[in-house]
Design an enzyme around this catalytic site. Structure first.
Site, PDB file in Angstrom:
ATOM      1  N   GLU A 100       0.828  -1.202   0.000  1.00  0.00           N
ATOM      2  CA  GLU A 100       0.000   0.000   0.000  1.00  0.00           C
ATOM      3  C   GLU A 100       0.866   1.258   0.000  1.00  0.00           C
ATOM      4  O   GLU A 100       0.530   2.258  -0.641  1.00  0.00           O
ATOM      5  CB  GLU A 100      -0.926   0.006   1.219  1.00  0.00           C
ATOM      6  CG  GLU A 100      -2.076  -0.970   1.126  1.00  0.00           C
ATOM      7  CD  GLU A 100      -2.997  -0.648  -0.042  1.00  0.00           C
ATOM      8  OE1 GLU A 100      -3.467   0.498  -0.139  1.00  0.00           O
ATOM      9  OE2 GLU A 100      -3.230  -1.543  -0.871  1.00  0.00           O
TER      10      GLU A 100
ATOM     11  N   CYS B   4     -17.374   2.351 -18.798  1.00  0.00           N
ATOM     12  CA  CYS B   4     -18.640   2.366 -18.060  1.00  0.00           C
ATOM     13  C   CYS B   4     -19.546   1.189 -18.403  1.00  0.00           C
ATOM     14  O   CYS B   4     -20.285   0.699 -17.540  1.00  0.00           O
ATOM     15  CB  CYS B   4     -19.382   3.684 -18.333  1.00  0.00           C
ATOM     16  SG  CYS B   4     -18.475   5.146 -17.774  1.00  0.00           S
TER      17      CYS B   4
ATOM     18  N   CYS C 128     -19.064  -1.709 -16.075  1.00  0.00           N
ATOM     19  CA  CYS C 128     -19.106  -1.427 -14.637  1.00  0.00           C
ATOM     20  C   CYS C 128     -20.352  -2.028 -13.989  1.00  0.00           C
ATOM     21  O   CYS C 128     -21.466  -1.839 -14.488  1.00  0.00           O
ATOM     22  CB  CYS C 128     -19.070   0.083 -14.415  1.00  0.00           C
ATOM     23  SG  CYS C 128     -19.161   0.552 -12.674  1.00  0.00           S
TER      24      CYS C 128
ATOM     25  N   CYS D 287     -24.485   5.298 -11.139  1.00  0.00           N
ATOM     26  CA  CYS D 287     -23.445   6.326 -11.191  1.00  0.00           C
ATOM     27  C   CYS D 287     -23.993   7.667 -11.678  1.00  0.00           C
ATOM     28  O   CYS D 287     -24.457   7.790 -12.815  1.00  0.00           O
ATOM     29  CB  CYS D 287     -22.316   5.855 -12.102  1.00  0.00           C
ATOM     30  SG  CYS D 287     -20.968   7.045 -12.228  1.00  0.00           S
TER      31      CYS D 287
END
Length: 349
Positions: free
Chosen positions: A41, A203, A206, A212
């Protein structure tokens, strides 16, 4: 901001997508523990996965656990970090490992609050460790997740501001589940990295496209809003590349904090005249200097125009105790500032 959606439905959709399409073979997903999650991370902050993978693998081979990292010389750590940039991350990793070794008996705390008290660990990194290593509920908000949630709810404003950060944390907390939190955390990063990308979001693939708000408005790339533009100042520096007949070059350590903190660099001067003054004090003939082409190195907050000055000499300078003479191929394990590494490679070739 658009209305929050049903959290259970959102979780079900994204975790189902993860089961089919999520990334499951990244190096830090294997033999997963708090140490490996933490290092990955930290490396992934402002750095792409493809860049991080070889650095992570070399880092793990040299420092397989937090004790190995804590007991290593900082130069070894910075050497393996050379090229990743944002070197404060490496210094914080080293300090944090030492704190965990000395204060926590080599064991990572398993709560967000306790992790955030350690050097260099912020709320999102702490959330990733808790959710992915300890499989306890904790929200994250790295760059990829910010982009997904900002578009999902068309959150206005630059995400770097306190007000927008607060709003995004509230959204992140709303959707974070109690079950399968490890997979949920991974899929939120995966969505941002693979589908909800900065410039060409996919998109149609998705799993939450119909939820969204940015997609509904037809302009998903308008979010997140950009940081207000400022003109970066330009600074200048002259790097002195002294080189002996056996090809060795003289490097000096930077102060432990600040620009390139703790890394090794060529001696730096603020002007050509200052460099000449130093050469005169050391007894060098000024007509031996050769100015190379100036190049620009850009930081997050300013540009640095660097003029390398090459001078071949047989004189080992008086200030040798402050630095080291090294071969351009650099067998020594030293952390190098990126321009220094670039110039050494040029000298070697």
């Amino acid at each position: 901001m658009s209305k929050l959606h049903n959290a259970t439905d959102f979780q079900r959709r994204v975790v189902s997508w993860y089961d089919q399409h999520g990334r499951k073979h990244l190096p830090w997903q294997q033999d997963r523990n708090a140490y490996r999650v933490w290092v990955s991370e930290t490396m992934l902050q402002q750095t792409q996965v493809s860049t991080v993978i070889p650095y992570f693998e070399r880092f793990m081979a040299r420092f397989p656990d937090v004790t190995a990292l804590a007991t290593a010389p900082i130069d070894d750590v910075l050497h393996l970090w050379t090229g990743l940039g944002y070197y404060a991350r490496a210094r914080n990793l080293h300090r944090c490992a030492q704190t965990i070794a000395s204060t926590h008996s080599g064991e990572f705390p398993n709560t967000v609050d306790a992790l955030c008290e350690l050097p260099g660990i912020g709320r999102s990194t702490a959330g990733a460790i808790v959710s992915m290593a300890f499989q306890q509920r904790a929200a994250i908000l790295d760059g990829n997740v910010k982009r997904v949630l900002t578009r999902l709810h068309a959150v206005d404003g630059w995400p770097g501001t306190t007000a927008v950060q607060k709003e995004l944390w509230q959204i992140a907390e709303h959707y974070t589940p109690h079950e399968r939190v490890q997979d949920y955390t991974q899929v939120m990063m995966d969505l941002g990295a693979t589908l909800c990308t900065r410039s060409k979001p996919q998109c149609t693939q998705c799993p939450v496209q119909d939820l969204c708000a940015a997609h509904a408005q037809g302009t998903p790339t308008a979010w997140p809003h950009s940081k207000p533009k400022t003109v970066k100042p330009v600074k200048a520096a002259w790097f002195l590349m002294l080189q002996l007949p056996d090809q060795r070059c003289y490097l000096t350590p930077r102060p432990p904090t600040g620009l390139w903190g703790g890394l090794w660099c060529f001696p730096e001067f603020t002007s050509s005249a200052a460099l000449d003054d130093w050469l005169t004090q050391q007894g060098y003939a000024l007509d031996l200097r050769e100015d190379w082409a100036t190049f620009r190195h850009t930081f997050s907050h300013f540009h640095l125009d660097i003029t390398p000055v090459h001078l071949r000499t047989s004189n080992v300078i008086n200030a040798e105790e402050q630095g080291q003479w090294v071969q351009p191929h650099l067998d020594e394990a030293l952390g190098l500032a990126a321009p220094t590494k670039r110039l050494l490679e040029k000298l070697r070739s």
